[in-house]
Design an enzyme around this catalytic site. Structure first.
Site, short mmCIF file in Angstrom:
data_model
loop_
_atom_site.label_atom_id
_atom_site.label_comp_id
_atom_site.label_asym_id
_atom_site.label_seq_id
_atom_site.Cartn_x
_atom_site.Cartn_y
_atom_site.Cartn_z
CE1 TYR A 169 -3.11 2.99 0.41
CE2 TYR A 169 -3.60 2.26 2.65
CZ TYR A 169 -3.82 3.13 1.60
OH TYR A 169 -4.75 4.13 1.73
CB ILE A 228 -8.36 -0.89 -2.48
CG1 ILE A 228 -7.77 -2.25 -2.92
CG2 ILE A 228 -8.76 -0.93 -1.01
CD1 ILE A 228 -6.58 -2.70 -2.12
CE LYS A 283 -6.12 1.81 -1.00
NZ LYS A 283 -6.80 1.84 0.33
#
Length: 293
Positions: free
Chosen positions: A133, A204, A162
């Site tokens: 992330y 996401i 992400k």
């Protein structure tokens, strides 16, 4: 496995501020019924900084139990302490998560070598996939495509990212360095259309907390190459994408979900509920999307 509209789930609290397990169970089930293709419990939107470790683990366990294999669960396991991130990742694996989402360490600002060390140690402590992330807006530091490529080369279970850098060109850069099979998921609803056009395979999403069906349809259109339909859906969703972030996340999404009767509009300090002017703008955006009358 990890593609399409994946919801970064809010964590519902009751009026006393405790984890509202009953509301969360119903919420997770509703998300799946509406077409959401994956679930991310205990990320930023899940108010992880104000959850105890026991609460963090319980949210993951409940999410996995309710999902019951219908969609993948990508459990948040981020920390700016590598040992803590390892412990959280190992719990997620033991609980039955399909993958973990690990944020770049925040506040202590490691360099690129430090990022490599952190992620390589976490992923080697588990046997399930890890998704990086990368969110410089919150972590301050930005993992470069070169560091990401080195991790992908050396750690086979690092399967995707992400990406919340807001830099559309990163998708192409990471595609070139990490390979075409590397899973790239947008971390920003408002730029997901361009992200997918560059080679992304999903998002996401925060907005999908409130509009799961529309977000799922949007991602399906993108994956089918039907960008004309995706643009129509983006036009419906864009005011909501913007309005939900007028105040710090997840204050906007929690208000919107309370309007839908899904959860109580309760956050934990230092997060606070939104102001009346923001609520009015969110209401207008929800009407534009056809979510309320």
């Amino acid at each position: 496995m990890l593609k399409g509209s994946i919801t970064a789930l809010v964590t519902p609290f009751d009026r006393e501020g405790a984890f509202d397990e009953k509301a969360f169970r119903a919420f997770v089930n509703w998300q799946i019924e509406e077409g959401t293709k994956g679930l991310v419990p205990v990320g930023t939107t899940g108010e992880t900084p104000t959850l105890s470790h026991d609460e963090h683990k319980r949210v993951i366990e409940v999410c996995i139990e309710v999902a019951a294999g219908r969609v993948p669960v990508i459990a948040g396991a981020g920390s700016n302490n590598t040992v803590e991130a390892i412990e959280l990742a190992q719990h997620a694996e033991k609980a039955g998560a399909d993958a973990v989402l690990v944020v770049t360490p925040y506040y202590n600002k490691p360099n690129q070598r430090g990022l490599y060390e952190h992620f390589s140690r976490v992923v080697r402590s588990i046997s399930i996939p890890l998704v990086i992330y990368n969110i410089p807006g919150r972590s301050i530091i930005d993992m470069t495509p070169e560091t990401m490529g080195a991790l992908v080369r050396d750690c086979k279970n690092i399967v995707g990212v992400k990406d919340a850098t807001g830099k559309i060109e990163r998708v192409s850069e990471q595609r070139a360095i990490c390979g075409k099979e590397f899973i790239q998921l947008s971390g920003e609803d408002a730029t997901a259309l361009g992200f997918n056009a560059h080679g992304g395979v999903g998002c996401i999403s925060v907005t999908s907390n409130i509009a799961p069906r529309l977000c799922a349809e949007f991602q399906e259109a993108c994956q089918a190459g039907n960008f004309a339909k995706a643009l129509e859906l983006q036009d419906r969703l864009m005011p909501l994408h913007k309005a939900l972030f007028l105040e710090p996340n997840p204050s906007g999404p929690k208000y919107a979900l309370s309007r839908l009767g899904r959860i109580e509009n309760v956050l934990r300090s230092p997060m606070v509920t939104i102001e009346a002017a923001t609520a009015e703008k969110i209401d207008h955006a929800m009407k534009h999307a056809g979510l309320i009358n």
